[in-house]
Motif scaffolding. Structure first.
Motif, PDB file in Angstrom:
ATOM      1  N   LEU B  19       0.840  -1.202   0.000  1.00  0.00           N
ATOM      2  CA  LEU B  19       0.000   0.000   0.000  1.00  0.00           C
ATOM      3  C   LEU B  19       0.875   1.252   0.000  1.00  0.00           C
ATOM      4  O   LEU B  19       0.526   2.259  -0.608  1.00  0.00           O
ATOM      5  CB  LEU B  19      -0.985   0.023   1.177  1.00  0.00           C
ATOM      6  CG  LEU B  19      -2.042   1.101   0.957  1.00  0.00           C
ATOM      7  CD1 LEU B  19      -3.054   0.694  -0.100  1.00  0.00           C
ATOM      8  CD2 LEU B  19      -2.768   1.490   2.222  1.00  0.00           C
ATOM      9  N   GLU B  22       1.650   2.155  -3.496  1.00  0.00           N
ATOM     10  CA  GLU B  22       0.475   2.765  -4.159  1.00  0.00           C
ATOM     11  C   GLU B  22       0.351   4.231  -3.764  1.00  0.00           C
ATOM     12  O   GLU B  22       0.157   5.109  -4.610  1.00  0.00           O
ATOM     13  CB  GLU B  22      -0.798   1.980  -3.773  1.00  0.00           C
ATOM     14  CG  GLU B  22      -2.072   2.434  -4.476  1.00  0.00           C
ATOM     15  CD  GLU B  22      -2.765   3.618  -3.802  1.00  0.00           C
ATOM     16  OE1 GLU B  22      -3.465   4.358  -4.499  1.00  0.00           O
ATOM     17  OE2 GLU B  22      -2.609   3.830  -2.584  1.00  0.00           O
ATOM     18  N   LEU B  23       0.477   4.498  -2.464  1.00  0.00           N
ATOM     19  CA  LEU B  23       0.311   5.866  -1.967  1.00  0.00           C
ATOM     20  C   LEU B  23       1.409   6.779  -2.501  1.00  0.00           C
ATOM     21  O   LEU B  23       1.190   7.951  -2.778  1.00  0.00           O
ATOM     22  CB  LEU B  23       0.313   5.869  -0.435  1.00  0.00           C
ATOM     23  CG  LEU B  23      -0.873   5.138   0.194  1.00  0.00           C
ATOM     24  CD1 LEU B  23      -0.661   4.949   1.692  1.00  0.00           C
ATOM     25  CD2 LEU B  23      -2.171   5.901  -0.050  1.00  0.00           C
ATOM     26  N   ILE B  36      -4.738  16.569  -7.571  1.00  0.00           N
ATOM     27  CA  ILE B  36      -4.578  15.597  -6.487  1.00  0.00           C
ATOM     28  C   ILE B  36      -5.735  14.604  -6.453  1.00  0.00           C
ATOM     29  O   ILE B  36      -5.525  13.395  -6.302  1.00  0.00           O
ATOM     30  CB  ILE B  36      -4.470  16.322  -5.127  1.00  0.00           C
ATOM     31  CG1 ILE B  36      -3.265  17.270  -5.128  1.00  0.00           C
ATOM     32  CG2 ILE B  36      -4.331  15.329  -3.986  1.00  0.00           C
ATOM     33  CD1 ILE B  36      -3.182  18.164  -3.921  1.00  0.00           C
ATOM     34  N   GLN B  40      -5.201  10.617  -6.825  1.00  0.00           N
ATOM     35  CA  GLN B  40      -5.518   9.710  -5.720  1.00  0.00           C
ATOM     36  C   GLN B  40      -6.612   8.721  -6.134  1.00  0.00           C
ATOM     37  O   GLN B  40      -6.498   7.522  -5.883  1.00  0.00           O
ATOM     38  CB  GLN B  40      -5.985  10.509  -4.495  1.00  0.00           C
ATOM     39  CG  GLN B  40      -4.900  11.352  -3.850  1.00  0.00           C
ATOM     40  CD  GLN B  40      -3.938  10.541  -2.996  1.00  0.00           C
ATOM     41  OE1 GLN B  40      -4.222   9.411  -2.616  1.00  0.00           O
ATOM     42  NE2 GLN B  40      -2.782  11.102  -2.707  1.00  0.00           N
ATOM     43  N   ALA B 158      -0.788   3.196   5.533  1.00  0.00           N
ATOM     44  CA  ALA B 158      -1.382   4.494   5.184  1.00  0.00           C
ATOM     45  C   ALA B 158      -1.157   5.514   6.296  1.00  0.00           C
ATOM     46  O   ALA B 158      -0.832   6.671   6.032  1.00  0.00           O
ATOM     47  CB  ALA B 158      -2.870   4.322   4.917  1.00  0.00           C
ATOM     48  N   ALA B 161       2.398   6.591   6.265  1.00  0.00           N
ATOM     49  CA  ALA B 161       2.648   7.475   5.115  1.00  0.00           C
ATOM     50  C   ALA B 161       2.127   8.877   5.418  1.00  0.00           C
ATOM     51  O   ALA B 161       2.816   9.872   5.196  1.00  0.00           O
ATOM     52  CB  ALA B 161       1.972   6.917   3.872  1.00  0.00           C
ATOM     53  N   ALA B 162       0.894   8.954   5.954  1.00  0.00           N
ATOM     54  CA  ALA B 162       0.272  10.266   6.161  1.00  0.00           C
ATOM     55  C   ALA B 162       0.988  11.065   7.248  1.00  0.00           C
ATOM     56  O   ALA B 162       1.189  12.265   7.104  1.00  0.00           O
ATOM     57  CB  ALA B 162      -1.200  10.083   6.514  1.00  0.00           C
ATOM     58  N   TYR B 163       1.341  10.400   8.343  1.00  0.00           N
ATOM     59  CA  TYR B 163       1.887  11.147   9.478  1.00  0.00           C
ATOM     60  C   TYR B 163       3.406  11.240   9.493  1.00  0.00           C
ATOM     61  O   TYR B 163       3.964  12.151  10.073  1.00  0.00           O
ATOM     62  CB  TYR B 163       1.425  10.515  10.797  1.00  0.00           C
ATOM     63  CG  TYR B 163       0.012  10.882  11.158  1.00  0.00           C
ATOM     64  CD1 TYR B 163      -0.284  12.107  11.742  1.00  0.00           C
ATOM     65  CD2 TYR B 163      -1.037  10.007  10.892  1.00  0.00           C
ATOM     66  CE1 TYR B 163      -1.582  12.461  12.071  1.00  0.00           C
ATOM     67  CE2 TYR B 163      -2.337  10.346  11.207  1.00  0.00           C
ATOM     68  CZ  TYR B 163      -2.599  11.579  11.804  1.00  0.00           C
ATOM     69  OH  TYR B 163      -3.884  11.919  12.114  1.00  0.00           O
ATOM     70  N   GLN B 166       5.297  11.048   4.349  1.00  0.00           N
ATOM     71  CA  GLN B 166       4.998  12.094   3.369  1.00  0.00           C
ATOM     72  C   GLN B 166       5.327  13.503   3.842  1.00  0.00           C
ATOM     73  O   GLN B 166       5.814  14.309   3.053  1.00  0.00           O
ATOM     74  CB  GLN B 166       3.542  11.971   2.911  1.00  0.00           C
ATOM     75  CG  GLN B 166       3.332  10.654   2.174  1.00  0.00           C
ATOM     76  CD  GLN B 166       2.003  10.568   1.466  1.00  0.00           C
ATOM     77  OE1 GLN B 166       1.156  11.417   1.623  1.00  0.00           O
ATOM     78  NE2 GLN B 166       1.828   9.527   0.686  1.00  0.00           N
TER      79      GLN B 166
END
Lengths: 226, 519
Positions: B19, B22-23, B36, B40, B158, B161-163, B166
């Motif tokens: 994942l 993918e992100l 975006i 996405q 995920a 990745a988000a926190y 990225q």
């Protein structure tokens, strides 16, 4: 006819609707909390995990209970699909005017609660649909159309829905499609007239809201300035 | 650790990696195209479809490979290579398309082409669950555990990745890091030798070379992005383009959780007359510039003209020097410097990104441009999201300047929406004004849509004016635009390029949060 509908149309439409609910919700959360990439990333992860959880739970449903449970799950999804833009707007506007970071985080968490609930119900559907058939070929078709529905939804969302309908009308249209599926299952297999009446009433409400979507948008906009 | 727990751990880790790839692809496409939501949506759509396709067809491969363990091991090796190279390949595609002038101004076409990488990653990731189910030889109960751990791994991927990844790291670095982890995992999985030692040596070499090239391609991409707008005019081959860009462009990149800030130093290309005539292009003079997400913000050669026109024309037209001024964005401090020229002004600057604020106070190039304006007492800085700041704001201002990067991505679009302008209108005194920088008429009627949003947001008068860039001036009271707009604080260059204001008439296509595509 029953077979064609349940093997092809229903799996496709249900996956299609779930994916759009998820994308709309990700975009709503981004509007109010900021961070489009961040929120799409987080939503995808949380949605997939919730779908997994839903799928694991639904394996316990007995075969003769599949249609009644499926109809209720669909009704639940429609309700959540309709309510989530409104709830996100309320939670989001509260967060925009809040000065406490902790409160903002709680509101943000509640928005993700909606993603989790939609995810769980969407995951709940798939094993139910698979459980209807013994034939491996049919099971495979159901699964393929489920993937295909998600795929087409993801393709259409930025190309057709966002530019031409906007977020409010998209939610309404998808809930409408989902309600049609629930109504068809209810009418064809369950014949529980209380549920059918609820579905018809919801369809009427959704149609009225679709016609009045500009009014609805202005009303949601009002939530931004509590 | 018993074998059951071992397989669950492996399941968690491979889901995490897949994942994450993918992100990473989705994020890269979003930042390359600015679209975006499409990046996405399409990437997750292709990924899910490919996962399904992979899970349904993996048995075809199984017939070829006898041992399930070998197939799993090979799948992970392949996935780590794909994860490592996905972003560099997409960057190469982008550079190549730009060089060949293919899909210029067609972000959808480019995003679609790049889905080839998503499909490859998704297809082989689709093998994972069926293979792990076979490997763990599980009963029905532990089958659920394998599936559950796979979903759980995806979610943790995920969240991380988000926190974590990225906001702090470049896409290529994340790819190298996760692919290395994925590879290590395959090595741990391989408790007994399945291939000759030579294979591992060669493969490790390939992997290290891949990682090295990934960083190289990332650097090359940055240089080529800032080189020239029509690269094929200047370079005879794709390779020569890379060499020229490397020779003439130096990129100083700063990553923040919100944006990529590039301070670009360029030197003039000295083509001889003969070379210039052969290439059919004029001599290029290139300057030091500040870019945010690859979008030009400030150029040393025309920053005076840009900011003088932005700051002083509205004041000259309204014939009233504002006392209380709000600047939204503008973290480089140059607009604040222009406005601080007026006596007894009280300036509040609201900027989201602390990295740009720090650069504005430390970087020599930016300090030259903003004359250390942040050390002045009349300038107060607030670190906040402008949208959120405005909704909480209860103060009134005489003038508001919205100095944001142009709305080329979904994230910035909300700062040009009618909902945002409604909040700005409420924060202005009745004879105050709001000025917004706009992309001009060339870009898909965006300027006209921004002006429509201002009208829908409660401003009765919107005037469009320009110079080297375009601006929209909005007010409740009507302004006399026949007045001398360049009377004070405008240099000769600014006067030379000035294009007088025209009144905007609504075309009925405002940007709304709820209808990003207009109505």
């Amino acid at each position: 006819m029953q077979s064609l509908g349940m093997v092809i149309v229903v799996p496709f439409l249900l996956a299609f609707c779930s994916m759009i609910y998820e994308l709309v919700l990700a975009q709503y959360i981004s509007l109010y909390f900021g961070g489009t990439v961040f929120n799409f990333t987080l939503t995808i992860g949380v949605f997939l995990a919730s779908m997994g959880l839903g799928a694991l739970w639904s394996a316990r449903v007995a075969r003769d209970q599949i249609y009644p449970v499926l109809e209720k799950v669909e009704l639940g999804l429609c309700g959540l699909g309709l309510a989530s833009p409104l709830l996100t707007s309320v939670l989001g506007s509260l967060s925009l005017t809040s000065s406490s970071p902790l409160f903002t985080q709680v509101l943000f968490g509640l928005c993700y609660g909606l993603v989790v609930m939609i995810g769980i119900l969407s995951g709940y559907e798939i094993p139910l649909l698979l459980g209807l058939f013994d034939n491996a070929k049919k099971k495979m078709t159901v699964l393929s159309l489920d993937y295909f529905g998600s795929f087409i939804a993801a393709l259409c969302y930025p190309l057709l829905f966002v530019p031409h309908l906007g977020l409010v009308q998209t939610s309404l249209l998808v809930s409408f499609l989902n309600l049609l599926v629930a109504l068809w299952i209810g009418y064809r297999f369950n014949k529980r007239y209380v549920l059918i009446s609820a579905e018809l009433a919801l369809i009427a409400i959704v149609l009225v809201l679709m016609v009045q979507s500009f009014w609805l948008e202005n009303w949601l906009r009002g939530w931004l300035y509590l | 650790m018993n074998s059951k727990k071992f397989y669950l751990l492996i399941t968690f880790c491979v889901a995490f990696c897949s994942l994450s790839y993918e992100l990473l692809i989705a994020r890269t496409l979003g930042s390359l195209t600015g679209d975006i939501v499409t990046s996405q949506s399409w990437t997750i759509g292709f990924y899910i479809a490919a996962l399904g396709f992979g899970a349904m067809t993996f048995h075809l491969w199984e017939n070829v490979k006898q041992e399930t363990r070998v197939l799993f091991y090979n799948t992970e090796i392949l996935l780590s290579l794909l994860g490592l190279l996905a972003v560099p390949i997409i960057l190469l595609m982008k550079m190549w398309f730009e060089y060949k002038a293919i899909f210029i101004g067609q972000p959808h076409a480019f995003i679609l082409c790049a889905q080839l990488m998503t499909f490859a990653v998704g297809y082989f990731s689709g093998f994972e669950i069926p293979l792990l189910l076979k490997l763990s030889q599980s009963d029905e109960k532990s089958e659920s555990y394998v599936i559950g751990y796979h979903y759980f791994g995806s979610m943790v991927g995920a969240i991380t990745a988000a926190y974590f990844f990225q906001p702090h790291f470049a896409a290529v670095s994340i790819g190298v890091f996760i692919a290395s982890g994925n590879l290590l995992l395959s090595a741990i999985f391989l408790t007994k030798k399945l291939k000759p030692v030579v294979f591992y040596v060669v493969f490790s070499g390939v992997f290290v070379a891949g990682a090295f090239s990934a960083f190289k391609i990332d650097q090359k991409h940055a240089e080529i992005t800032y080189f020239v707008t029509s690269p094929s005019l200047y370079a005879k081959s794709f390779q020569e383009l890379g060499e020229l860009a490397h020779q003439y462009v130096k990129v100083d990149r700063h990553l923040s959780p919100y944006q990529t800030i590039d301070i670009v130093e360029k030197t003039a290309i000295e083509l001889s007359d003969e070379e210039g005539a052969r290439a059919g292009v004029p001599q290029l003079t290139l300057f030091n510039r500040l870019y945010i997400n690859s979008q030009l913000q400030v150029s040393l050669n025309y920053q005076d003209v840009y900011h003088e026109t932005f700051a002083h024309v509205p004041i000259n037209l309204s014939q009233k020097t504002p006392k209380k001024i709000l600047i939204l964005g503008g973290g480089d401090g140059i607009l604040a410097f222009e406005l601080a020229k007026y006596e007894s002004v009280d300036i509040t600057l609201v900027e989201l990104d602390e990295v740009i604020l720090n650069l504005a106070q430390t970087h020599p190039l930016l300090l030259t441009m903003n004359h250390s304006v942040f050390s002045k007492e009349s300038v107060q800085v607030r670190v906040a999201d402008a949208f959120s700041f405005m909704l909480k704001n209860r103060q009134k201002y005489d003038a508001i300047y919205a100095d944001f990067p142009l709305p080329r991505d979904d994230e910035l679009m909300r700062l040009f929406s009618l909902e945002f302008y409604q909040a700005l209108r409420r924060a202005l005194v009745d004879d105050g004004f709001l000025v917004v920088d706009t992309p001009g008429q060339g870009e898909g009627h965006i300027e006209s849509r921004i002006a429509d949003s201002l009208l829908s947001g409660g401003f009765e008068n919107v005037y469009l004016y320009g110079g080297v860039a375009r601006f929209a001036l909005a007010s409740v009271k009507s302004l006399d635009i026949s007045r001398e707009a360049t009377a004070q604080n405008m240099g000769a260059e600014s006067k030379k390029y000035f294009a007088p204001p025209t009144r905007h008439v609504s075309t009925g296509h405002p940007i709304s949060l709820f209808r990003p595509g207009g109505r």
